[in-house]
Design a protein around this motif. Structure first.
Motif, mmCIF file in Angstrom:
data_model
loop_
_atom_site.group_PDB
_atom_site.id
_atom_site.type_symbol
_atom_site.label_atom_id
_atom_site.label_comp_id
_atom_site.label_asym_id
_atom_site.label_seq_id
_atom_site.Cartn_x
_atom_site.Cartn_y
_atom_site.Cartn_z
ATOM 1 N N VAL A 1 0.849 -1.193 0.000
ATOM 2 C CA VAL A 1 0.000 0.000 0.000
ATOM 3 C C VAL A 1 0.883 1.241 0.000
ATOM 4 N N LEU A 2 0.370 2.327 -0.574
ATOM 5 C CA LEU A 2 1.058 3.608 -0.541
ATOM 6 C C LEU A 2 0.395 4.471 0.513
ATOM 7 N N GLY A 3 1.205 5.194 1.254
ATOM 8 C CA GLY A 3 0.692 6.107 2.261
ATOM 9 C C GLY A 3 1.826 6.916 2.837
ATOM 10 N N GLU A 4 1.494 7.734 3.810
ATOM 11 C CA GLU A 4 2.525 8.538 4.462
ATOM 12 C C GLU A 4 3.146 7.756 5.609
ATOM 13 N N VAL A 5 4.421 7.981 5.808
ATOM 14 C CA VAL A 5 5.139 7.444 6.955
ATOM 15 C C VAL A 5 5.558 8.630 7.818
ATOM 16 N N SER A 6 5.407 8.478 9.126
ATOM 17 C CA SER A 6 5.837 9.495 10.091
ATOM 18 C C SER A 6 6.667 8.782 11.160
ATOM 19 N N TRP A 7 7.127 9.515 12.150
ATOM 20 C CA TRP A 7 7.882 8.875 13.230
ATOM 21 C C TRP A 7 7.330 9.310 14.580
ATOM 22 N N PHE A 8 7.596 8.477 15.600
ATOM 23 C CA PHE A 8 7.112 8.729 16.954
ATOM 24 C C PHE A 8 8.126 8.192 17.963
ATOM 25 N N CYS A 9 8.036 8.668 19.192
ATOM 26 C CA CYS A 9 8.935 8.247 20.267
ATOM 27 C C CYS A 9 8.255 7.219 21.166
ATOM 28 N N CYS A 10 9.036 6.263 21.639
ATOM 29 C CA CYS A 10 8.539 5.284 22.606
ATOM 30 C C CYS A 10 9.718 4.697 23.370
ATOM 31 N N GLY A 11 9.456 4.191 24.563
ATOM 32 C CA GLY A 11 10.488 3.512 25.346
ATOM 33 C C GLY A 11 11.532 4.450 25.923
ATOM 34 N N ALA A 12 12.759 3.948 26.013
ATOM 35 C CA ALA A 12 13.869 4.683 26.626
ATOM 36 C C ALA A 12 14.272 5.886 25.768
ATOM 37 N N ALA A 13 14.893 6.867 26.404
ATOM 38 C CA ALA A 13 15.381 8.056 25.703
ATOM 39 C C ALA A 13 16.355 7.628 24.599
ATOM 40 N N TRP A 14 16.220 8.260 23.420
ATOM 41 C CA TRP A 14 17.091 7.970 22.287
ATOM 42 C C TRP A 14 17.005 9.134 21.329
ATOM 43 N N GLY A 15 18.131 9.618 20.849
ATOM 44 C CA GLY A 15 18.141 10.708 19.873
ATOM 45 C C GLY A 15 17.266 11.867 20.330
ATOM 46 N N PRO A 16 16.267 12.246 19.544
ATOM 47 C CA PRO A 16 15.419 13.391 19.886
ATOM 48 C C PRO A 16 14.336 13.069 20.922
ATOM 49 N N SER B 1 12.698 11.754 24.607
ATOM 50 C CA SER B 1 12.870 11.504 26.033
ATOM 51 C C SER B 1 12.194 10.170 26.334
ATOM 52 N N SER B 2 12.304 9.693 27.546
ATOM 53 C CA SER B 2 11.683 8.424 27.923
ATOM 54 C C SER B 2 10.165 8.548 27.848
ATOM 55 N N THR B 3 9.533 7.529 27.287
ATOM 56 C CA THR B 3 8.074 7.480 27.165
ATOM 57 C C THR B 3 7.610 6.052 27.429
ATOM 58 N N GLY B 4 6.335 5.788 27.234
ATOM 59 C CA GLY B 4 5.790 4.450 27.433
ATOM 60 C C GLY B 4 6.333 3.456 26.417
ATOM 61 N N LYS B 5 6.087 2.182 26.667
ATOM 62 C CA LYS B 5 6.613 1.099 25.830
ATOM 63 C C LYS B 5 5.643 0.651 24.744
ATOM 64 N N GLY B 6 4.557 1.415 24.512
ATOM 65 C CA GLY B 6 3.627 1.097 23.432
ATOM 66 C C GLY B 6 2.655 -0.013 23.774
ATOM 67 N N ALA B 7 1.726 -0.250 22.866
ATOM 68 C CA ALA B 7 0.662 -1.239 23.070
ATOM 69 C C ALA B 7 1.191 -2.660 23.241
ATOM 70 N N CYS B 8 2.335 -2.950 22.665
ATOM 71 C CA CYS B 8 2.899 -4.296 22.764
ATOM 72 C C CYS B 8 3.830 -4.453 23.963
ATOM 73 N N GLY B 9 4.181 -3.330 24.608
ATOM 74 C CA GLY B 9 5.072 -3.376 25.770
ATOM 75 C C GLY B 9 6.534 -3.525 25.445
ATOM 76 N N THR B 10 6.903 -3.434 24.160
ATOM 77 C CA THR B 10 8.295 -3.649 23.739
ATOM 78 C C THR B 10 8.900 -2.471 22.995
ATOM 79 N N CYS B 11 8.151 -1.410 22.792
ATOM 80 C CA CYS B 11 8.573 -0.325 21.907
ATOM 81 C C CYS B 11 9.748 0.470 22.468
ATOM 82 N N ASN B 12 10.724 0.742 21.607
ATOM 83 C CA ASN B 12 11.901 1.538 21.937
ATOM 84 C C ASN B 12 12.288 2.400 20.748
#
Length: 150
Positions: A18-33, A35-46
Motif C-alpha cells: 500500500v502507498l501512504g505517508e510514513v511518520s515517526w514517533f517516540c517510545c520507550g527509553a530516551a534515544w536521539g530526539p 525523552s523516555s516514554t511508554g513502551k507502546g501497546a505491545c510493551g516492547t517499543c523503543n
C-alpha cells in the motif's frame, strides 16, 4: 472420511503493498530526539529499535485509528509482525516489527506528503526514530512510502 488441513496461523496480506505517508514517533527509553516514554501497546517499543506502530493491531486499536474512514483497508497485524517500508523519495527501505498501535489515521485523512511529483496520502505507519532515519531525515517528519509485508 475427508482429511482436513490445519489452519495456517500466519495472517495473509490479501491487499499487497500500500502507498501512504510514513511518520515517526517516540517510545520507550530516551534515544536521539526522544525523552523516555511508554513502551507502546505491545510493551516492547523503543525509539532506538527498528519498530513501528500499525493502525490495525487489534479491535481496540482499529476503533481509535480508523484508516477505513480515509478509504484505506489495512490487514490486521499484531505485535511482532514485520513490514518493509520504502521511502518513495530516497528509495531506501527498512524492515520493522509492530510494537504499538497507531497512527490515528482518521485525523489525517487527505493529508498529502510529496517530494517532487512523488506523493502519497494518509498516515498509515509510524516508525521509531531509528527506523525512520534509515529512509529519511527526521527533520522531514513525513514522507510518502510504500508499505509491504517484510
Amino acid at each position: 472420511m475427508g482429511r482436513t488441513m490445519p489452519e495456517d496461523p500466519t495472517p495473509r496480506d490479501l491487499l499487497g503493498p500500500v502507498l501512504g505517508e510514513v511518520s515517526w514517533f517516540c517510545c520507550g527509553a530516551a534515544w536521539g530526539p526522544c525523552s523516555s516514554t511508554g513502551k507502546g501497546a505491545c510493551g516492547t517499543c523503543n525509539s532506538g529499535s527498528l519498530q513501528h506502530a500499525w493502525p490495525n493491531t487489534s479491535d481496540a486499536c482499529w476503533s481509535i485509528t480508523r484508516p477505513d474512514r480515509c478509504g484505506d483497508s489495512l490487514s490486521r497485524r499484531t505485535c511482532g509482525f514485520r513490514h518493509q517500508t520504502t521511502g518513495l523519495c530516497s528509495g531506501s527501505s527498512v524492515i520493522t516489527t509492530i510494537a504499538d498501535c497507531g497512527p490515528q489515521t482518521d485525523l489525517f485523512c487527505g493529508e498529502r506528503s510529496c517530494c517532487g511529483s512523488t506523493c502519497a496520502s494518509n498516515r498509515l505507519i509510524d516508525l521509531t526514530p531509528a527506523a525512520y532515519s534509515r529512509i529519511a531525515s527526521l527533520s522531514t517528519g513525513l514522507r510518502p512510502a510504500q508499505i509491504a509485508t517484510g
